[in-house]
Design a protein around this motif. Sequence first.
Motif, PDB file in Angstrom:
ATOM      1  N   VAL A  70       0.860  -1.187   0.000  1.00  0.00           N
ATOM      2  CA  VAL A  70       0.000   0.000   0.000  1.00  0.00           C
ATOM      3  C   VAL A  70       0.896   1.238   0.000  1.00  0.00           C
ATOM      4  N   ALA A 126      -0.192   3.548   4.914  1.00  0.00           N
ATOM      5  CA  ALA A 126      -0.971   2.795   5.901  1.00  0.00           C
ATOM      6  C   ALA A 126      -1.197   3.696   7.103  1.00  0.00           C
ATOM      7  N   ALA A 158      -7.220   9.378   7.184  1.00  0.00           N
ATOM      8  CA  ALA A 158      -7.567   8.516   6.041  1.00  0.00           C
ATOM      9  C   ALA A 158      -8.429   9.280   5.036  1.00  0.00           C
ATOM     10  N   SER A 197      -3.239   6.942  -2.083  1.00  0.00           N
ATOM     11  CA  SER A 197      -3.853   5.630  -1.889  1.00  0.00           C
ATOM     12  C   SER A 197      -3.598   5.209  -0.433  1.00  0.00           C
ATOM     13  N   HIS A 239      -4.758   2.973   3.120  1.00  0.00           N
ATOM     14  CA  HIS A 239      -5.499   1.906   3.805  1.00  0.00           C
ATOM     15  C   HIS A 239      -5.352   2.128   5.305  1.00  0.00           C
ATOM     16  N   THR A 240      -6.431   1.871   6.042  1.00  0.00           N
ATOM     17  CA  THR A 240      -6.427   2.095   7.484  1.00  0.00           C
ATOM     18  C   THR A 240      -6.640   0.769   8.197  1.00  0.00           C
ATOM     19  N   PHE A 241      -5.844   0.554   9.235  1.00  0.00           N
ATOM     20  CA  PHE A 241      -5.878  -0.731   9.949  1.00  0.00           C
ATOM     21  C   PHE A 241      -6.216  -0.477  11.415  1.00  0.00           C
ATOM     22  N   ASP A 294     -13.820  -0.432   1.583  1.00  0.00           N
ATOM     23  CA  ASP A 294     -12.864  -1.505   1.274  1.00  0.00           C
ATOM     24  C   ASP A 294     -11.432  -1.111   1.668  1.00  0.00           C
ATOM     25  N   ARG A 295     -11.280   0.074   2.240  1.00  0.00           N
ATOM     26  CA  ARG A 295      -9.935   0.512   2.645  1.00  0.00           C
ATOM     27  C   ARG A 295      -9.808   0.710   4.153  1.00  0.00           C
ATOM     28  N   HIS A 345      -9.789  -1.483   7.502  1.00  0.00           N
ATOM     29  CA  HIS A 345      -9.672  -2.903   7.846  1.00  0.00           C
ATOM     30  C   HIS A 345      -9.757  -3.068   9.362  1.00  0.00           C
TER      31      HIS A 345
END
Length: 381
Positions: A8, A11, A23, A32, A34-36, A125-126, A128
């Motif tokens: 990614v 993050a 985010a 681009s 993505h988040t966790f 969808d990004r 998580h």
Amino acid sequence: MTDAIERVEIAVIGAGLGGAAAAALLAGAGFSVHTFEQAPVFTRLGAGIHIGPNVMKIFRRIGIEKTLESIGSHPDFWFSRDGNTGDYLSRIPLGDYGRREYGASYITIHRGDMHAVQIDALPQDRVHFGHRLTAIEERESDVLLTFENGRKIAAGLVVGADGINSMIREMLLGPEKPRFSGWVGHRALVNMDKLRASGLQFEACVKWWWEASRHIMAYATKGDGSEYYYVTGVPVDGWEHETSFVDSSREEMEAIFGGSHPVVQALIDATETVTKWPFWNRDPLNLWSRGRLVMLGDACHPMRPHMAQGACMAIEDAAVLTRCLEETGTSGYREAFALYEATRRDRATKVQTISNANTWLKEPEDPAWVYAYDPLTAQLG
Ligand code: FAD
């Protein structure tokens, strides 16, 4: 889950109030992201929160200002009052005055409602959930992140929005538990029927003060007046519990604040469920980033909550970090992170210091330096 390494660009670790803002803003700027988040699913946690005009401007950029305005309460004033006599110590104008002078609304809202709106605004969808970061490996051209569920992500950049016990902070500065501040807060959503039955007036945003800065901050968390909340600040000898909070009781509230002004007494009488939270602290950190890792929010400047600006600072951080990365692109991350820290450090430290001192708006003062600030246009560096 697979052992294969996915890649990614950016993050974000932690989908709390600061991480969700980062985010949204980074994605809105074309990165681009993505988040966790370690929590298995989104939960409507916490209770009340104030959001100042300084941050409503950021929510405007994200596209959620109107929704939050429609849910939250719009106090016309922040009142400070003597907890025994009810005398007014300060009347800080907000409402229309704030919109005119500071450029956006000042709202108080249920934190879970606000967080839900923030999360809904993200590409689903990004984000998580169920991803607890357990290992970080800084490599030549990326950072390898390992999650408890076995997933491995190679990230070009990592934003540590993982709160006061941040793993990113630990990676940069070594393990060190936050310090107990010596203060706890009791938090309660009160029974509205009992409150109404008292026949008294409950102001939309009022802080009641006693000696030694003990206080109760009470406010509406919904614009329709259907929810009223308070959080206290009380010095104690220590905190011996392992959990992040414990149950308290109306009896404990009565023991601490009983015999005060009738409006305070009515609040205590309308208390059914109340919890007690320790307030943790750290001294200002001397490092906000290293290599491809950078922190924001409570990860790098936790504070006692008495200025109602902790989350606001996290969200301001997110806005400034995004602007800095827009200036340089991800490849210029070193320059961007230096610019970000140079822009944020003094302001975040000042707010942290005043918040910890618990003096904010107790007496008449001009809050424009906090509320009129626009993180989207303020000079960088
Ligand atoms: P957090 O909101 O703590 O989010 C961190 C996230 O990271 C969490 O979701 C966590 O689950 C996740 N995480 C942690 N570790 C990992 C990991 N290893 N892997 C994956 N995910 C991880 N601020 C205001 O602006 N206004 C107020 O009125 C206000 N009132 C407050 C009242 C009280 C009683 C308290 C305690 C605080 C208050 N604050 C207020 C402060 C505010 O709550 C915090 O400053 C804010 O939540 C910080 O946001 P953050 O995103 O940095 O961290």
